[in-house]
Design a protein around this motif. Structure first.
Motif, PDB file in Angstrom:
ATOM      1  N   ARG A 142       0.916  -1.259  -0.014  1.00  0.00           N
ATOM      2  CA  ARG A 142       0.124  -0.118   0.030  1.00  0.00           C
ATOM      3  C   ARG A 142       0.843   1.275  -0.147  1.00  0.00           C
ATOM      4  NH1 ARG A 142      -2.436  -4.216   2.355  1.00  0.00           N
ATOM      5  NH2 ARG A 142      -4.865  -4.158   2.584  1.00  0.00           N
ATOM      6  N   GLY A 143       2.196   1.132   0.039  1.00  0.00           N
ATOM      7  CA  GLY A 143       2.931   2.286  -0.171  1.00  0.00           C
ATOM      8  C   GLY A 143       3.053   3.124   1.406  1.00  0.00           C
ATOM      9  N   LEU A 144       2.710   2.535   2.452  1.00  0.00           N
ATOM     10  CA  LEU A 144       2.612   3.197   3.929  1.00  0.00           C
ATOM     11  C   LEU A 144       3.878   3.434   4.585  1.00  0.00           C
ATOM     12  CD1 LEU A 144      -0.838   1.664   4.753  1.00  0.00           C
ATOM     13  CD2 LEU A 144      -0.306   3.804   3.538  1.00  0.00           C
ATOM     14  N   LEU A 145       4.857   2.148   4.471  1.00  0.00           N
ATOM     15  CA  LEU A 145       5.981   1.952   5.253  1.00  0.00           C
ATOM     16  C   LEU A 145       6.853   3.456   5.385  1.00  0.00           C
ATOM     17  CD1 LEU A 145       7.467  -1.564   4.417  1.00  0.00           C
ATOM     18  CD2 LEU A 145       6.489  -0.655   6.649  1.00  0.00           C
ATOM     19  N   GLY A 146       6.852   4.232   4.246  1.00  0.00           N
ATOM     20  CA  GLY A 146       7.809   5.376   4.336  1.00  0.00           C
ATOM     21  C   GLY A 146       7.013   6.446   4.968  1.00  0.00           C
ATOM     22  N   ARG A 147       5.772   6.404   5.043  1.00  0.00           N
ATOM     23  CA  ARG A 147       4.823   7.269   5.502  1.00  0.00           C
ATOM     24  C   ARG A 147       4.321   7.400   7.084  1.00  0.00           C
ATOM     25  NH1 ARG A 147      -0.604   7.475   2.057  1.00  0.00           N
ATOM     26  NH2 ARG A 147      -0.980   9.315   3.302  1.00  0.00           N
ATOM     27  N   LEU A 148       4.885   6.401   7.788  1.00  0.00           N
ATOM     28  CA  LEU A 148       4.863   6.070   9.152  1.00  0.00           C
ATOM     29  C   LEU A 148       5.968   7.188   9.916  1.00  0.00           C
ATOM     30  CD1 LEU A 148       4.733   2.263   9.232  1.00  0.00           C
ATOM     31  CD2 LEU A 148       2.723   4.069   9.281  1.00  0.00           C
ATOM     32  N   ASP A 149       5.256   7.530  11.151  1.00  0.00           N
ATOM     33  CA  ASP A 149       6.171   8.275  12.136  1.00  0.00           C
ATOM     34  C   ASP A 149       6.648   7.295  13.051  1.00  0.00           C
ATOM     35  OD1 ASP A 149       4.864  11.656  12.859  1.00  0.00           O
ATOM     36  OD2 ASP A 149       4.851  10.225  11.001  1.00  0.00           O
ATOM     37  N   GLY A 150       6.725   6.002  12.965  1.00  0.00           N
ATOM     38  CA  GLY A 150       7.411   5.085  13.885  1.00  0.00           C
ATOM     39  C   GLY A 150       6.915   3.736  13.454  1.00  0.00           C
ATOM     40  N   TRP A 151       7.877   2.618  13.618  1.00  0.00           N
ATOM     41  CA  TRP A 151       7.508   0.968  13.428  1.00  0.00           C
ATOM     42  C   TRP A 151       8.739   0.277  14.086  1.00  0.00           C
ATOM     43  CZ3 TRP A 151      10.009  -3.049  11.291  1.00  0.00           C
ATOM     44  CH2 TRP A 151       9.354  -3.997  11.074  1.00  0.00           C
ATOM     45  N   ALA A 152       8.211  -0.361  14.735  1.00  0.00           N
ATOM     46  CA  ALA A 152       9.060  -1.559  15.518  1.00  0.00           C
ATOM     47  C   ALA A 152       8.346  -3.057  15.691  1.00  0.00           C
ATOM     48  CB  ALA A 152       9.601  -0.962  16.667  1.00  0.00           C
ATOM     49  N   ALA A 153       9.106  -4.120  15.746  1.00  0.00           N
ATOM     50  CA  ALA A 153       8.551  -5.355  15.905  1.00  0.00           C
ATOM     51  C   ALA A 153       9.533  -6.205  16.596  1.00  0.00           C
ATOM     52  CB  ALA A 153       8.019  -5.602  14.434  1.00  0.00           C
ATOM     53  N   TRP A 154      10.291  -5.883  17.540  1.00  0.00           N
ATOM     54  CA  TRP A 154      11.369  -6.605  17.793  1.00  0.00           C
ATOM     55  C   TRP A 154      11.114  -7.279  19.233  1.00  0.00           C
ATOM     56  CZ3 TRP A 154      14.830  -4.932  21.773  1.00  0.00           C
ATOM     57  CH2 TRP A 154      14.843  -3.728  22.201  1.00  0.00           C
ATOM     58  N   ASN A 155      11.868  -8.294  19.577  1.00  0.00           N
ATOM     59  CA  ASN A 155      11.793  -8.957  20.916  1.00  0.00           C
ATOM     60  C   ASN A 155      10.660  -8.891  21.531  1.00  0.00           C
ATOM     61  OD1 ASN A 155      14.364  -9.130  20.200  1.00  0.00           O
ATOM     62  ND2 ASN A 155      15.141  -8.345  22.206  1.00  0.00           N
ATOM     63  N   THR A 156      10.136  -8.254  22.760  1.00  0.00           N
ATOM     64  CA  THR A 156       8.766  -8.471  23.443  1.00  0.00           C
ATOM     65  C   THR A 156       7.996  -7.318  22.905  1.00  0.00           C
ATOM     66  OG1 THR A 156       9.430  -6.758  25.110  1.00  0.00           O
ATOM     67  CG2 THR A 156      10.073  -9.441  25.520  1.00  0.00           C
ATOM     68  N   ALA A 157       6.807  -7.354  23.135  1.00  0.00           N
ATOM     69  CA  ALA A 157       5.678  -6.189  22.877  1.00  0.00           C
ATOM     70  C   ALA A 157       6.237  -4.966  23.729  1.00  0.00           C
ATOM     71  CB  ALA A 157       4.335  -6.524  23.506  1.00  0.00           C
ATOM     72  N   GLY A 158       6.591  -5.115  24.848  1.00  0.00           N
ATOM     73  CA  GLY A 158       7.218  -3.890  25.530  1.00  0.00           C
ATOM     74  C   GLY A 158       8.405  -3.347  24.937  1.00  0.00           C
ATOM     75  N   ASN A 159       9.424  -3.789  24.176  1.00  0.00           N
ATOM     76  CA  ASN A 159      10.451  -3.628  23.609  1.00  0.00           C
ATOM     77  C   ASN A 159       9.834  -2.795  22.079  1.00  0.00           C
ATOM     78  OD1 ASN A 159      12.423  -6.611  24.208  1.00  0.00           O
ATOM     79  ND2 ASN A 159      12.257  -4.556  25.195  1.00  0.00           N
ATOM     80  N   SER A 160       9.167  -3.499  21.647  1.00  0.00           N
ATOM     81  CA  SER A 160       8.375  -2.853  20.437  1.00  0.00           C
ATOM     82  C   SER A 160       7.803  -1.352  20.492  1.00  0.00           C
ATOM     83  CB  SER A 160       7.635  -3.921  19.544  1.00  0.00           C
ATOM     84  OG  SER A 160       8.480  -4.851  19.038  1.00  0.00           O
ATOM     85  N   LEU A 161       6.885  -1.643  21.668  1.00  0.00           N
ATOM     86  CA  LEU A 161       6.020  -0.525  21.879  1.00  0.00           C
ATOM     87  C   LEU A 161       6.677   0.899  22.426  1.00  0.00           C
ATOM     88  CD1 LEU A 161       3.011  -2.411  23.338  1.00  0.00           C
ATOM     89  CD2 LEU A 161       2.829  -0.872  21.579  1.00  0.00           C
ATOM     90  N   GLY A 162       7.862   0.434  23.234  1.00  0.00           N
ATOM     91  CA  GLY A 162       8.638   1.576  23.807  1.00  0.00           C
ATOM     92  C   GLY A 162       9.346   2.303  22.775  1.00  0.00           C
ATOM     93  N   THR A 163       9.914   1.467  21.724  1.00  0.00           N
ATOM     94  CA  THR A 163      10.608   1.885  20.699  1.00  0.00           C
ATOM     95  C   THR A 163       9.764   2.864  19.530  1.00  0.00           C
ATOM     96  OG1 THR A 163      12.080   0.078  20.448  1.00  0.00           O
ATOM     97  CG2 THR A 163      11.898   1.406  18.386  1.00  0.00           C
ATOM     98  N   VAL A 164       8.832   2.503  19.442  1.00  0.00           N
ATOM     99  CA  VAL A 164       7.817   3.231  18.693  1.00  0.00           C
ATOM    100  C   VAL A 164       7.303   4.232  19.202  1.00  0.00           C
ATOM    101  CG1 VAL A 164       5.436   3.206  17.403  1.00  0.00           C
ATOM    102  CG2 VAL A 164       6.987   1.419  17.260  1.00  0.00           C
ATOM    103  N   ALA A 165       7.011   4.235  20.687  1.00  0.00           N
ATOM    104  CA  ALA A 165       6.684   5.509  21.283  1.00  0.00           C
ATOM    105  C   ALA A 165       7.786   6.295  21.414  1.00  0.00           C
ATOM    106  CB  ALA A 165       6.402   5.015  22.761  1.00  0.00           C
ATOM    107  N   ALA A 166       8.991   6.086  21.623  1.00  0.00           N
ATOM    108  CA  ALA A 166      10.168   6.901  21.399  1.00  0.00           C
ATOM    109  C   ALA A 166      10.170   7.493  20.005  1.00  0.00           C
ATOM    110  CB  ALA A 166      11.305   6.103  21.604  1.00  0.00           C
ATOM    111  N   HIS A 167      10.208   6.940  19.226  1.00  0.00           N
ATOM    112  CA  HIS A 167      10.526   7.347  17.882  1.00  0.00           C
ATOM    113  C   HIS A 167       9.262   8.648  17.573  1.00  0.00           C
ATOM    114  CE1 HIS A 167      11.081   6.523  13.149  1.00  0.00           C
ATOM    115  NE2 HIS A 167      11.103   7.770  13.292  1.00  0.00           N
ATOM    116  N   LEU A 168       8.003   8.295  17.807  1.00  0.00           N
ATOM    117  CA  LEU A 168       6.846   8.900  17.674  1.00  0.00           C
ATOM    118  C   LEU A 168       6.887  10.136  18.559  1.00  0.00           C
ATOM    119  CD1 LEU A 168       4.154   9.229  16.324  1.00  0.00           C
ATOM    120  CD2 LEU A 168       3.121   8.229  18.353  1.00  0.00           C
ATOM    121  N   VAL A 169       7.283  10.236  19.515  1.00  0.00           N
ATOM    122  CA  VAL A 169       7.551  11.302  20.462  1.00  0.00           C
ATOM    123  C   VAL A 169       8.753  12.217  20.064  1.00  0.00           C
ATOM    124  CG1 VAL A 169       8.184  12.176  22.894  1.00  0.00           C
ATOM    125  CG2 VAL A 169       6.431  10.303  22.287  1.00  0.00           C
ATOM    126  N   ALA A 170      10.033  11.672  19.801  1.00  0.00           N
ATOM    127  CA  ALA A 170      10.825  12.447  19.366  1.00  0.00           C
ATOM    128  C   ALA A 170      10.729  13.331  18.012  1.00  0.00           C
ATOM    129  CB  ALA A 170      11.923  11.562  18.954  1.00  0.00           C
TER     130      ALA A 170
END
Length: 495
Positions: free
Chosen positions: A360-388
């Motif tokens: 759908r051509g959406l990956l480059g339009r995101l303000d954050g994306w992550a999918a590694w290790n535990t849910a907490g790891n991924s959610l924290g990474t996305v939250a940090a990217h989004l907030v920054a």
């Protein structure tokens, strides 16, 4: 903005990821000398770290208390320091001037007979200790569970947990006396029935009792906490409020599920990580309820299909992936900023979702994306990217190339490596996927890995403007669990 960071250890997630998050907001990360950073079971030199803290000139500090007091995450599980020694090193934070945002870990009790990252007795009694942790929490079968573990191993493990708990309590007191601006208590790989649950609950209750609950976050995660706190530090330095973020999911029941290695619903983890990063989360399933928000965090929820590190699923749900991608597209079409946390399976991305977002051509339009290790790891990474990103845009310091580099870095590790190339490498090296392996830097199985990672990145996100630096690919700690990759700008593409 200059942010000093005492990392958890020397892994890329502890050093490279926080630097990438800072760069999105136009900030720069400063690290102690390499001698101060733990390398697997070898602790960093805490004197080097303390001396660095005395001399560093920065606007804010992000400090892993394990890195500061024990020399690293694994060292905090295996070291012989007394509680008095740890507390003396912790007291150093009362003497530094910049605002300090700190993190401390509630220890895990892994369900495996593997001592690679634990005391030596874990090789023979790890599963029994995991069962004892559950028995002590539920108060059922305690005597039988105790009998399965020798007394010396049992008591050593419990005293180590006590020492770490007292360190966390002392850190909460530093929040109360103003020495710490904020504290993240990361619950590392917890089961629903484990001592991590009452330990975390006690710490959260004490923070509320001391009326510092707004500055103390207790939730799932550990390795991503430096990145999360870098975002929190950027919010504090900006003088602005963090973004209002709606947490959404295509599956009405998805946010109520509990992810592997965690003990509470994924919605709770999302809220905890967003708050820790300085955001203001809310749940809002209806689109018309979300127009007042600054961004939407779409969660691709747990599905129980497998675990990319130890039992890769043969396939994943293409219909669920399509629904998540459609929800992302709908929000973007409405003009909203959107980030995606893929927590469908632990230790890697859902290939069906990557394909759906890419198609759908959406990956480059995101303000954050992550999918590694535990849910907490991924959610924290996305939250940090989004907030920054939000704060950087508000301040006029947002760096688009750095933003796209972080997206590319996560795609390379969380999907290309963890779901595809790691499996290919392990097929050539052999070994038990349930145990940490050892792969030397010159192992022939690593030949061609950089080219393969680049091929996969280009296949799903060719327009991000970054490519794999073929000379940078290596395995941190000589194991296939994670990969280190540097990215270089594609010609004319990342400015």
């Amino acid at each position: 903005m200059l942010i000093g960071c005492v990392p958890l250890d020397d892994r890329p997630v502890s050093t490279q990821l926080p630097a990438l998050v800072c760069a999105v907001a136009g900030a720069r990360l400063l690290l102690p000398p390499p001698a101060g950073r733990g390398v697997q079971r070898v602790p960093g030199d805490v004197t080097v770290t303390s001396d660095w803290l005395d001399g560093v000139r920065c606007d804010a500090l992000v400090v892993s208390l394990e890195g500061l007091t024990s020399g690293g995450l694994i060292a905090s599980r295996t070291g012989d320091e007394s509680l008095a020694e740890l507390l003396d090193r912790l007291a150093h934070l009362q003497r530094v001037r910049p605002p300090v945002h700190a993190a401390v870990v509630v220890p895990r009790t892994p369900d495996t007979d593997d001592a690679a990252e634990e005391p030596a007795y874990w090789a023979t009694h790890g599963r029994a200790l995991h069962a004892l942790s559950a028995a002590l929490h539920t108060r059922t079968g305690v005597a039988e569970a105790r009998d399965r573990v020798p007394a010396d191993a049992r008591l050593d493990w419990l005293r180590r947990r006590l020492r770490q708990h007292l360190l966390a309590l002392a850190a909460i007191d530093l929040v109360a006396d103003g020495s710490l601006a904020s504290l993240v208590v990361g619950v590392d790989d917890a089961a629903t029935a484990s001592l991590s649950v009452p330990d975390a609950t006690h710490l959260a209750e004490l923070a509320d009792r001391l009326e510092v609950g707004a500055r103390v976050s207790v939730g799932h995660g550990a390795d991503e906490t430096s990145a999360v706190l870098c975002a929190r530090a950027v919010v504090g330095l900006s003088g602005r409020s963090g973004p209002r973020v709606v947490v959404a999911c295509a599956d009405p029941r998805g946010l109520a599920r509990t992810a592997a290695y965690e003990s509470s619903p994924v919605l709770d983890t999302a809220f905890d990580q967003l708050r820790a990063a300085g955001a203001h989360p809310q749940e809002g399933p209806a689109l018309d309820h979300q127009d007042a928000a600054d961004a939407v965090l779409v969660v691709h929820p747990p599905d129980g299909a497998g675990d990319w590190a130890v039992r890769p699923p043969a396939s994943t749900d293409i219909h669920a992936a399509a629904a998540t991608a459609d929800l992302v597209a709908e929000h973007l079409a409405a003009g909203r900023r959107v980030a995606v946390a893929d927590v469908a399976q632990p230790n890697g991305a859902d290939p069906a979702l990557v394909a759906a977002l890419s198609h759908r051509g959406l990956l480059g339009r995101l303000d954050g994306w992550a999918a590694w290790n535990t849910a907490g790891n991924s959610l924290g990474t996305v939250a940090a990217h989004l907030v920054a990103g939000h704060v950087g845009r508000a301040m006029g310091t947002w760096h688009g190339a750095a933003h796209r580099r972080l997206l590319a870095a996560r795609l390379v590790e969380d999907w290309a490596w963890m779901c595809v190339v790691r499996h290919e490498v392990r097929a050539r090296t052999g070994g038990d996927p349930h145990l940490h392996d050892h792969v030397t830097a010159d192992h022939p199985a690593l030949t061609g890995v950089a080219a393969r990672l680049q091929e996969l990145l280009a296949s799903v996100a060719p327009d991000l403007g970054w490519q794999v630096d073929g000379t940078s690919v290596r395995l941190p700690w000589n194991r296939t669990f994670e990969v280190h990759v540097d990215l270089a700008p594609t010609p004319g593409g990342a400015a």
